[in-house]
Design a protein around this motif. Structure first.
Motif, PDB file in Angstrom:
ATOM      1  N   SER A   1       0.825  -1.216   0.000  1.00 36.35           N
ATOM      2  CA  SER A   1       0.000   0.000   0.000  1.00 36.35           C
ATOM      3  C   SER A   1       0.855   1.259   0.000  1.00 36.35           C
ATOM      4  O   SER A   1       0.402   2.322  -0.407  1.00 36.35           O
ATOM      5  CB  SER A   1      -0.915   0.017   1.234  1.00 36.35           C
ATOM      6  OG  SER A   1      -1.795  -1.088   1.206  1.00 36.35           O
ATOM      7  N   PHE A   2       2.132   1.110   0.419  1.00 43.28           N
ATOM      8  CA  PHE A   2       2.994   2.277   0.608  1.00 43.28           C
ATOM      9  C   PHE A   2       4.214   2.298  -0.307  1.00 43.28           C
ATOM     10  O   PHE A   2       4.967   3.272  -0.290  1.00 43.28           O
ATOM     11  CB  PHE A   2       3.475   2.323   2.063  1.00 43.28           C
ATOM     12  CG  PHE A   2       2.386   2.063   3.063  1.00 43.28           C
ATOM     13  CD1 PHE A   2       1.493   3.060   3.404  1.00 43.28           C
ATOM     14  CD2 PHE A   2       2.242   0.809   3.639  1.00 43.28           C
ATOM     15  CE1 PHE A   2       0.473   2.813   4.320  1.00 43.28           C
ATOM     16  CE2 PHE A   2       1.225   0.556   4.548  1.00 43.28           C
ATOM     17  CZ  PHE A   2       0.330   1.561   4.889  1.00 43.28           C
ATOM     18  N   ASP A   3       4.421   1.241  -1.079  1.00 44.81           N
ATOM     19  CA  ASP A   3       5.655   1.112  -1.850  1.00 44.81           C
ATOM     20  C   ASP A   3       5.370   0.560  -3.236  1.00 44.81           C
ATOM     21  O   ASP A   3       4.430  -0.223  -3.423  1.00 44.81           O
ATOM     22  CB  ASP A   3       6.635   0.159  -1.154  1.00 44.81           C
ATOM     23  CG  ASP A   3       6.793   0.447   0.318  1.00 44.81           C
ATOM     24  OD1 ASP A   3       7.619   1.298   0.656  1.00 44.81           O
ATOM     25  OD2 ASP A   3       6.073  -0.173   1.127  1.00 44.81           O
ATOM     26  N   SER A   4       6.218   0.929  -4.175  1.00 45.07           N
ATOM     27  CA  SER A   4       6.193   0.329  -5.501  1.00 45.07           C
ATOM     28  C   SER A   4       7.629  -0.004  -5.888  1.00 45.07           C
ATOM     29  O   SER A   4       8.523   0.841  -5.794  1.00 45.07           O
ATOM     30  CB  SER A   4       5.581   1.286  -6.522  1.00 45.07           C
ATOM     31  OG  SER A   4       5.612   0.725  -7.817  1.00 45.07           O
ATOM     32  N   TRP A   5       7.847  -1.256  -6.326  1.00 46.17           N
ATOM     33  CA  TRP A   5       9.180  -1.754  -6.615  1.00 46.17           C
ATOM     34  C   TRP A   5       9.240  -2.337  -8.026  1.00 46.17           C
ATOM     35  O   TRP A   5       8.255  -2.818  -8.549  1.00 46.17           O
ATOM     36  CB  TRP A   5       9.566  -2.889  -5.672  1.00 46.17           C
ATOM     37  CG  TRP A   5       9.735  -2.555  -4.229  1.00 46.17           C
ATOM     38  CD1 TRP A   5       8.758  -2.329  -3.308  1.00 46.17           C
ATOM     39  CD2 TRP A   5      10.973  -2.470  -3.507  1.00 46.17           C
ATOM     40  NE1 TRP A   5       9.305  -2.104  -2.065  1.00 46.17           N
ATOM     41  CE2 TRP A   5      10.662  -2.183  -2.162  1.00 46.17           C
ATOM     42  CE3 TRP A   5      12.309  -2.617  -3.869  1.00 46.17           C
ATOM     43  CZ2 TRP A   5      11.636  -2.040  -1.179  1.00 46.17           C
ATOM     44  CZ3 TRP A   5      13.286  -2.474  -2.897  1.00 46.17           C
ATOM     45  CH2 TRP A   5      12.947  -2.188  -1.571  1.00 46.17           C
ATOM     46  N   MET A   6      10.424  -2.345  -8.589  1.00 48.81           N
ATOM     47  CA  MET A   6      10.706  -3.085  -9.807  1.00 48.81           C
ATOM     48  C   MET A   6      12.172  -3.500  -9.780  1.00 48.81           C
ATOM     49  O   MET A   6      13.045  -2.678  -9.489  1.00 48.81           O
ATOM     50  CB  MET A   6      10.417  -2.240 -11.047  1.00 48.81           C
ATOM     51  CG  MET A   6      10.713  -2.949 -12.367  1.00 48.81           C
ATOM     52  SD  MET A   6       9.626  -4.364 -12.673  1.00 48.81           S
ATOM     53  CE  MET A   6      10.670  -5.365 -13.728  1.00 48.81           C
ATOM     54  N   ALA A   7      12.414  -4.765 -10.043  1.00 48.55           N
ATOM     55  CA  ALA A   7      13.787  -5.264 -10.095  1.00 48.55           C
ATOM     56  C   ALA A   7      13.907  -6.255 -11.234  1.00 48.55           C
ATOM     57  O   ALA A   7      12.955  -6.980 -11.541  1.00 48.55           O
ATOM     58  CB  ALA A   7      14.179  -5.919  -8.775  1.00 48.55           C
ATOM     59  N   GLY A   8      15.059  -6.265 -11.861  1.00 52.70           N
ATOM     60  CA  GLY A   8      15.269  -7.206 -12.953  1.00 52.70           C
ATOM     61  C   GLY A   8      16.665  -7.076 -13.516  1.00 52.70           C
ATOM     62  O   GLY A   8      17.479  -6.285 -13.032  1.00 52.70           O
ATOM     63  N   PHE A   9      16.929  -7.832 -14.584  1.00 55.27           N
ATOM     64  CA  PHE A   9      18.310  -7.903 -15.044  1.00 55.27           C
ATOM     65  C   PHE A   9      18.390  -8.395 -16.481  1.00 55.27           C
ATOM     66  O   PHE A   9      17.470  -9.021 -17.020  1.00 55.27           O
ATOM     67  CB  PHE A   9      19.101  -8.861 -14.147  1.00 55.27           C
ATOM     68  CG  PHE A   9      18.398 -10.169 -13.878  1.00 55.27           C
ATOM     69  CD1 PHE A   9      18.480 -11.223 -14.777  1.00 55.27           C
ATOM     70  CD2 PHE A   9      17.646 -10.350 -12.714  1.00 55.27           C
ATOM     71  CE1 PHE A   9      17.830 -12.420 -14.539  1.00 55.27           C
ATOM     72  CE2 PHE A   9      16.987 -11.557 -12.463  1.00 55.27           C
ATOM     73  CZ  PHE A   9      17.081 -12.593 -13.384  1.00 55.27           C
ATOM     74  N   SER A  10      19.513  -8.057 -17.077  1.00 53.93           N
ATOM     75  CA  SER A  10      20.020  -8.697 -18.286  1.00 53.93           C
ATOM     76  C   SER A  10      21.242  -9.499 -17.853  1.00 53.93           C
ATOM     77  O   SER A  10      21.625  -9.435 -16.671  1.00 53.93           O
ATOM     78  CB  SER A  10      20.415  -7.636 -19.314  1.00 53.93           C
ATOM     79  OG  SER A  10      21.610  -6.984 -18.896  1.00 53.93           O
ATOM     80  N   PRO A  11      21.889 -10.233 -18.747  1.00 51.48           N
ATOM     81  CA  PRO A  11      23.112 -10.908 -18.323  1.00 51.48           C
ATOM     82  C   PRO A  11      24.210  -9.949 -17.856  1.00 51.48           C
ATOM     83  O   PRO A  11      25.089 -10.332 -17.089  1.00 51.48           O
ATOM     84  CB  PRO A  11      23.551 -11.659 -19.582  1.00 51.48           C
ATOM     85  CG  PRO A  11      22.288 -11.896 -20.336  1.00 51.48           C
ATOM     86  CD  PRO A  11      21.465 -10.663 -20.097  1.00 51.48           C
ATOM     87  N   GLN A  12      24.122  -8.655 -18.301  1.00 50.23           N
ATOM     88  CA  GLN A  12      25.192  -7.707 -17.978  1.00 50.23           C
ATOM     89  C   GLN A  12      24.887  -6.779 -16.819  1.00 50.23           C
ATOM     90  O   GLN A  12      25.795  -6.190 -16.239  1.00 50.23           O
ATOM     91  CB  GLN A  12      25.506  -6.825 -19.193  1.00 50.23           C
ATOM     92  CG  GLN A  12      25.841  -7.566 -20.466  1.00 50.23           C
ATOM     93  CD  GLN A  12      24.680  -7.544 -21.441  1.00 50.23           C
ATOM     94  OE1 GLN A  12      23.553  -7.873 -21.077  1.00 50.23           O
ATOM     95  NE2 GLN A  12      24.934  -7.140 -22.668  1.00 50.23           N
ATOM     96  N   LEU A  13      23.599  -6.596 -16.478  1.00 48.05           N
ATOM     97  CA  LEU A  13      23.261  -5.535 -15.515  1.00 48.05           C
ATOM     98  C   LEU A  13      22.022  -5.907 -14.717  1.00 48.05           C
ATOM     99  O   LEU A  13      21.007  -6.345 -15.280  1.00 48.05           O
ATOM    100  CB  LEU A  13      23.010  -4.223 -16.267  1.00 48.05           C
ATOM    101  CG  LEU A  13      22.848  -2.966 -15.413  1.00 48.05           C
ATOM    102  CD1 LEU A  13      24.153  -2.596 -14.720  1.00 48.05           C
ATOM    103  CD2 LEU A  13      22.381  -1.788 -16.289  1.00 48.05           C
ATOM    104  N   THR A  14      22.103  -5.718 -13.412  1.00 47.52           N
ATOM    105  CA  THR A  14      20.954  -5.867 -12.508  1.00 47.52           C
ATOM    106  C   THR A  14      20.568  -4.493 -11.979  1.00 47.52           C
ATOM    107  O   THR A  14      21.442  -3.714 -11.587  1.00 47.52           O
ATOM    108  CB  THR A  14      21.302  -6.773 -11.311  1.00 47.52           C
ATOM    109  OG1 THR A  14      21.667  -8.062 -11.788  1.00 47.52           O
ATOM    110  CG2 THR A  14      20.123  -6.904 -10.355  1.00 47.52           C
ATOM    111  N   THR A  15      19.275  -4.208 -11.958  1.00 44.32           N
ATOM    112  CA  THR A  15      18.814  -2.923 -11.436  1.00 44.32           C
ATOM    113  C   THR A  15      17.591  -3.122 -10.559  1.00 44.32           C
ATOM    114  O   THR A  15      16.673  -3.875 -10.915  1.00 44.32           O
ATOM    115  CB  THR A  15      18.467  -1.949 -12.571  1.00 44.32           C
ATOM    116  OG1 THR A  15      19.615  -1.752 -13.398  1.00 44.32           O
ATOM    117  CG2 THR A  15      18.017  -0.600 -12.023  1.00 44.32           C
ATOM    118  N   ALA A  16      17.578  -2.454  -9.407  1.00 48.45           N
ATOM    119  CA  ALA A  16      16.430  -2.462  -8.503  1.00 48.45           C
ATOM    120  C   ALA A  16      15.993  -1.029  -8.256  1.00 48.45           C
ATOM    121  O   ALA A  16      16.829  -0.138  -8.056  1.00 48.45           O
ATOM    122  CB  ALA A  16      16.788  -3.137  -7.184  1.00 48.45           C
TER     123      ALA A  16
END
Length: 698
Positions: A568-583
């Protein structure tokens, strides 16, 4: 019985021996004292005979990016000012002397009673709890010496302190010290600190402000007014009590200063000529508090060359997309961490949308519930337990009985949308079905996800709650990036790395690090999980609800895997390619609810735009499956091997030996046989009814 008497000549001999030992001890003490005095006089004489030690203007501490470009420097620009002692407020002079060296005007460079007192205190505490360095010693160390903790360095420090005291007035030493001491955030000297924190000259500081600033040099990162105001206020009280004890302020003045309201200036001036401000702040913290044999005084001394993992171009892109995607009028905050999943090197870090307004690093210091971001780790645990991407549970409103006291847990799907039918684990991850996740979590046992999350490097403090499957425990953005990197690189936990090397002015390496990796997940199962995580962007999997990546699917032009999460208070997205992870995280600092209809997709958009931009010039690398994985065309309707005679199909990865072996055509034939039997039965029933009509014509 009478005691035997010792002959008189033996008593006399024992007395003579005692007197002899006593005389020897006195003579030894006198000789040692004479030698010590001669040594001291010799050292003093040499100090007086030698030329005055030059006082350098101060070297810069320089920060470098991963490409060895300069991303920031200390001791340069408008935040370095040298002013005369007479131009400084008497309050800051009194405060510094009271807290750092109250006998400054009485000793000659080092304070022997203070040294003895510190040694006794440290012995009693069985650790270093009290220091004994005078202002002159600190100034000598900062000007001329390394910071290795050895007796030889201590002796050199004392010698340089004597030389300074022999050739310079106390006022000159104090002035130099106050003009070079480090106050954090790149501010060297009291004038720079006063302008930075109070936007005024050091000549205008009152007792409250002066005592506040005097407490910072003990730990510039730990007592940063921008990041840890409460700590800085507690430290101020210690300084004020020291000032009261030395008699430079009264009890009334001390109490008034403790209660005085302080107006901390905006930190906007820190932005000049620096890249990755939140990143550099954290690097300073690491240098001060966590890297062996290097501390805050070495930053204060200057001359360090700190080589970091930051990619200046990626950092610029990360800041750009945070700024573009969050409305300018909004109070929403954001955090982003981009990491090389193969090494753990942090390539970009955003701790907030506007460093000028707030230096609080939300990527490092804020922990919030990640929502569905924990589901990939749950489903990896399920794969270890024998599940496959086609393992099915019913998606329907469900109340779970937990505990032995009749307690219940009734989670729901977003928007109260349910399949009211069986769905596969692959589909459940793509659409983020909560009921499937909780059923899986309880089937495996709540401790399973706790253990898997710890293995991945996400957290060591989770509780085995039913709601853990839906991300009810707090995590940091940095930890999510680390955990997703464990998946991205095929199952090896990495340690986030910010600093690769630190050297001094002469190029001598003071600290160096290498990437650290530890295999914690099975490579084949990890690849199967990655394949499932690509489903969130596959709109062909839309069914009773949409895949969670539908709003950003049009941005995806290369192999990417990910997962979104929300509370209710947060929105997240995380994911990656073979070269880079981002959160990425967005939310409000005061933990107010976010408007998911208008704000809930911002984290996804920041992530997708940044990943596109960051990887624009990189090869479009696919995730490479190990030999123990097989990809199979699966009929979407039956979950069996696909055929042209059946309906739509999709390619799914399986660990060899777990893929379906039957074809959808077999089920189709069985279905056709069943239909024929039903038709035959219907025809017989019709004939039977016709006979009845003939017998009973009514």
């Amino acid at each position: 019985m009478a005691t035997a008497r010792v002959p008189r000549y033996q008593q006399t001999q024992q007395s003579v021996q005692k007197i002899g030992w006593f005389r020897w001890m006195i003579r030894s003490a006198l000789i040692a004292g004479i030698l010590a005095n001669v040594g001291i006089l010799t050292v003093i004489g040499i100090s007086l005979f030698m030329a005055a030690p030059p006082i350098p203007s101060g070297a810069s501490t320089t920060f470098y990016g991963a490409d060895h470009s300069v991303i920031g420097e200390h001791h340069q620009g408008e935040r370095r000012y040298a002013i005369a002692l007479e131009e400084m407020s008497p309050a800051i002079v009194d405060a510094i002397i009271a807290i750092e060296d109250r006998d400054f005007y009485q000793h000659h460079g080092f304070d022997i009673p203070r040294i003895i007192s510190a040694i006794l205190a440290n012995i009693e505490a069985r650790g270093k709890v009290q220091g004994a360095s005078t202002i002159t010693q600190q100034y000598a160390r900062n000007l001329y010496l390394t910071h290795e903790k050895t007796w030889s360095r201590k002796i050199e420090e004392a010698f340089y302190a004597l030389r300074l005291e022999a050739h310079y007035d106390k006022e000159d030493i104090l002035e130099g010290y106050l003009n070079t001491i480090y106050f954090g955030h790149g501010a060297y000297g009291i004038e720079a600190a006063s302008r930075l924190y109070f936007d005024k000259s050091a000549s205008e500081l009152n007792i409250a402000e002066a005592s506040f600033l005097a407490g910072i040099p003990k730990g510039p990162s730990h007592y940063s007014p921008f990041n840890h105001y409460d700590r800085a206020k507690e430290r101020q009280k210690i300084v004020l009590h020291a000032m009261e004890e030395t008699g430079v302020i009264t009890t009334t003045e001390r109490m008034e200063a403790e209660e005085a309201s302080l107006s901390i200036a905006s930190p906007g001036q820190l932005e000049e000529n620096r890249t990755g401000l939140f990143f550099q702040d954290y690097v300073e913290h690491l240098v001060e508090e966590e890297i062996p044999d290097i501390d805050a005084s070495m930053l204060q001394q200057g001359g360090l060359h700190i080589y970091t993992t930051l990619d200046p171009e990626l950092q610029e892109k990360a800041e750009k997309w945070v700024e573009r995607e969050i409305p300018s009028h909004s109070e929403l905050e954001a955090a982003l961490v981009a990491m090389d999943p193969t090494t753990g090197d942090v390539r970009a870090l955003v701790g907030g949308k506007d460093y000028e307004k707030s230096t609080w690093n939300r990527a490092i210091h804020t922990a919030r519930p990640p929502g569905s971001l924990l589901k990939p780790f749950l489903y990896y645990a399920a794969l270890e337990d024998g599940f496959t991407p086609l393992t099915a549970f019913r998606s329907e409103p469900t109340t779970f009985e937990i505990g032995d006291n009749g307690e219940v847990y009734a989670p729901g799907n977003y928007g109260d949308l349910y399949a009211n039918d069986f769905i596969t684990m692959s589909e459940a991850l793509a659409v983020s079905d909560n009921i499937f996740a909780v059923k899986t979590h309880l089937f495996l046992g709540p401790n399973t996800l706790v253990d898997i999350a710890e293995k991945a490097g996400v957290s060591e403090n989770f509780s085995p709650l039913p709601s853990l499957a839906l991300g009810a425990e707090n995590v940091r953005v940095l930890d999510i990036a680390r955990g997703y990197s464990t998946i991205a690189n095929g199952g090896s936990r990495v340690t986030p790395r910010f600093i690769t090397k630190i050297t001094n002015e002469e190029g001598e390496v003071l600290y160096e690090s290498e990437p650290t990796k530890e295999k914690v997940f099975d490579e084949a199962k990890t690849y199967v999980l990655i394949d499932m995580m690509t489903g969130m962007f596959d709109t062909s999997m839309n069914s009773y609800t949409s895949v969670t990546g539908r709003p950003i699917a049009h941005f995806i032009n290369r192999p990417l895997a990910g997962k979104s999460g929300s509370t209710s208070f947060d929105s997240w997205m995380a994911g990656f390619s073979p070269q880079l992870t981002t959160a990425v995280w967005i939310g409000y600092d005061d933990n107010r609810p976010i408007n998911h209809r208008e704000e809930g997709q911002i984290s996804k958009k920041i992530w997708a735009q940044f990943m596109n931009d960051a990887l624009r010039d990189e090869l479009k690398m696919a995730f490479s499956p190990p030999d123990s994985v097989i990809k199979v065309e699966i009929d979407e309707e039956t979950g069996l091997l696909a055929s042209e005679e059946c309906g739509p199909s999709r390619t799914i990865a399986f660990e060899k030996g777990t893929e379906p072996t039957a074809s959808c055509t077999e089920l189709l034939e069985e279905s056709m046989d069943a239909e024929e039997r039903e038709e035959e039965i219907a025809q017989k029933e019709e004939k039977f009814l016709d006979r009845l009509r003939r017998w009973f014509p009514f």
